[in-house]
Design an enzyme around this catalytic site. Sequence first.
Site, PDB file in Angstrom:
ATOM      1  N   CYS A  86      37.768  46.994  49.911  1.00  0.00           N
ATOM      2  CA  CYS A  86      39.111  46.449  49.650  1.00  0.00           C
ATOM      3  C   CYS A  86      39.622  47.047  48.335  1.00  0.00           C
ATOM      4  CB  CYS A  86      39.063  44.924  49.566  1.00  0.00           C
ATOM      5  SG  CYS A  86      38.309  44.170  51.027  1.00  0.00           S
ATOM      6  N   CYS A 114      31.104  30.060  42.298  1.00  0.00           N
ATOM      7  CA  CYS A 114      31.447  31.178  43.178  1.00  0.00           C
ATOM      8  C   CYS A 114      30.228  32.098  43.200  1.00  0.00           C
ATOM      9  CB  CYS A 114      32.674  31.897  42.636  1.00  0.00           C
ATOM     10  SG  CYS A 114      33.095  33.367  43.596  1.00  0.00           S
ATOM     11  N   SER A 157      40.668  36.355  53.966  1.00  0.00           N
ATOM     12  CA  SER A 157      41.450  37.183  53.042  1.00  0.00           C
ATOM     13  C   SER A 157      42.441  37.986  53.869  1.00  0.00           C
ATOM     14  CB  SER A 157      40.530  38.137  52.279  1.00  0.00           C
ATOM     15  OG  SER A 157      39.607  37.399  51.538  1.00  0.00           O
ATOM     16  N   LEU A 158      43.662  37.500  53.974  1.00  0.00           N
ATOM     17  CA  LEU A 158      44.640  38.162  54.832  1.00  0.00           C
ATOM     18  C   LEU A 158      45.399  39.233  54.037  1.00  0.00           C
ATOM     19  CD1 LEU A 158      45.592  38.060  57.739  1.00  0.00           C
ATOM     20  CD2 LEU A 158      47.428  36.549  57.020  1.00  0.00           C
ATOM     21  N   CYS A 165      29.314  45.884  47.712  1.00  0.00           N
ATOM     22  CA  CYS A 165      30.004  45.551  48.962  1.00  0.00           C
ATOM     23  C   CYS A 165      30.460  46.835  49.628  1.00  0.00           C
ATOM     24  CB  CYS A 165      31.200  44.648  48.679  1.00  0.00           C
ATOM     25  SG  CYS A 165      31.987  44.076  50.201  1.00  0.00           S
ATOM     26  N   CYS A 190      39.017  36.209  40.543  1.00  0.00           N
ATOM     27  CA  CYS A 190      38.805  36.736  41.883  1.00  0.00           C
ATOM     28  C   CYS A 190      38.972  38.241  41.940  1.00  0.00           C
ATOM     29  CB  CYS A 190      39.853  36.137  42.817  1.00  0.00           C
ATOM     30  SG  CYS A 190      39.230  34.755  43.672  1.00  0.00           S
ATOM     31  N   GLU A 212      26.631  38.826  40.149  1.00  0.00           N
ATOM     32  CA  GLU A 212      27.353  37.894  39.281  1.00  0.00           C
ATOM     33  C   GLU A 212      27.644  36.580  40.002  1.00  0.00           C
ATOM     34  OE1 GLU A 212      29.598  40.541  35.990  1.00  0.00           O
ATOM     35  OE2 GLU A 212      30.755  40.195  37.792  1.00  0.00           O
ATOM     36  N   CYS A 224      39.534  45.312  44.710  1.00  0.00           N
ATOM     37  CA  CYS A 224      38.351  44.524  44.375  1.00  0.00           C
ATOM     38  C   CYS A 224      37.311  45.349  43.610  1.00  0.00           C
ATOM     39  CB  CYS A 224      37.736  43.987  45.671  1.00  0.00           C
ATOM     40  SG  CYS A 224      36.228  43.067  45.367  1.00  0.00           S
TER      41      CYS A 224
HETATM   42  S1  SF4 Z   1      37.221  41.440  48.546  1.00  0.00           S
HETATM   43 FE1  SF4 Z   1      35.224  40.724  49.326  1.00  0.00          FE
HETATM   44  S2  SF4 Z   1      34.941  41.949  51.192  1.00  0.00           S
HETATM   45 FE2  SF4 Z   1      36.527  43.009  50.011  1.00  0.00          FE
HETATM   46  S3  SF4 Z   1      35.421  44.537  48.785  1.00  0.00           S
HETATM   47 FE3  SF4 Z   1      35.604  42.669  47.535  1.00  0.00          FE
HETATM   48  S4  SF4 Z   1      33.712  41.547  47.877  1.00  0.00           S
HETATM   49 FE4  SF4 Z   1      33.898  43.047  49.515  1.00  0.00          FE
END
Ligand code: SF4
Length: 357
Positions: free
Chosen positions: A115, A104, A213-214, A111, A330, A91, A118
């Site tokens: 995380c 983006c 990404s903290l 991935c 996001c 995407e 996500c």
């Molecule tokens: S935030 Fe970024 S690094 Fe983390 S799982 Fe999603 S795509 Fe992957």
Amino acid sequence: MKIDIKSLNMQELALQFKALGEPSFRAKQVFIWLHKGAASFHEMTNLSKPLRETLSARYFITVPTVERKLVSKLDGTIKYLWRLKDGNCIETVLMKYRHGNSICISTEVGCKMGCVFCASTQAGFVRRLAPSEILDQVLFTQLDSGEPISNIVLMGIGEPLDNYESVLRFLELVNHPDGLNIGMRHISLSTCGLVEQIERLAQQDLQLTLSVSLHAPDDETRSKLLPINRAAGVEKLMSTCRAYFEKTGRRISFEYALIDGVNDAPWQADLMVRRLRGMPGHVNLIALNDIAESPLKPSRRMAAFQQQLEERGVTATVRRRLGLDIAAACGQLRRSTLFGGNDRETQVKHNENLAKN
Ligand code: SF4
């Protein structure tokens, strides 16, 4: 095996043409065609027919197809689901701002970082994208939408620094004056914090913006949200960021998705301030764009958290949420929409409920 010609840089192209006994200016001609989005060598009308045939026999040109295109009724954001040559999907999101259009882009199919908030990681990891496939998202989004793109964020599906070589090549290609010529200062690269790769990137001394990404300033919380934190904790990450700033002179942007009852406590704002001491940084607060699979909810303490940071001298802004009605915000990008599931619809319904509350 045919070669992916769009992933080659100008020097490599020149060597290829030299080996074919062609003058070096052919490399520039072909580079220009490719970076205008030419889909076949037959379109390259300033090359002789025999040369076009030789090229077709030796090289291939990547051309993604639009599998699905969604336009937000709220803000005009466009989300593309592209089908790649091997059938995989990724995407890309085009966002319209007053200062210009931003895109983006994805760097991997799926991935592996896991995380918890996500969507991109939910269906696992399949493969890394080639430089051409990363570049194609910019080229073909621009061609399909008719919207010129001035800013790029590498923040879509995948961890860009996990695909380090291809991403570096993409940056070289997209920045090239005979290509799209997008300046490094108009590019942001987001990472969940791969410290070794951040160290390598620092040596490149690029003028792009690094976004880290903290999401939490303490190891206990961050390790729960981002499993990568177990490999190198917050202290090591922050010292790596400090070294990055010292080498490049570029201020880092720290992404912080505020999650209700998880990372939005006053003591965590305090710790954030201490973590950033002595390092010009910027905190980008994001209202969590929650995903249907996760119990995590957006924080109700956004304003208080921001105020606490600002009072202690840390610049903190709240990121505008775009594309909520098409699940393009996001952390909501995923590749599985292709496979007949109704996960997008579930997510959109989820977002509608979120917008009501
Ligand atoms: S935030 Fe970024 S690094 Fe983390 S799982 Fe999603 S795509 Fe992957």
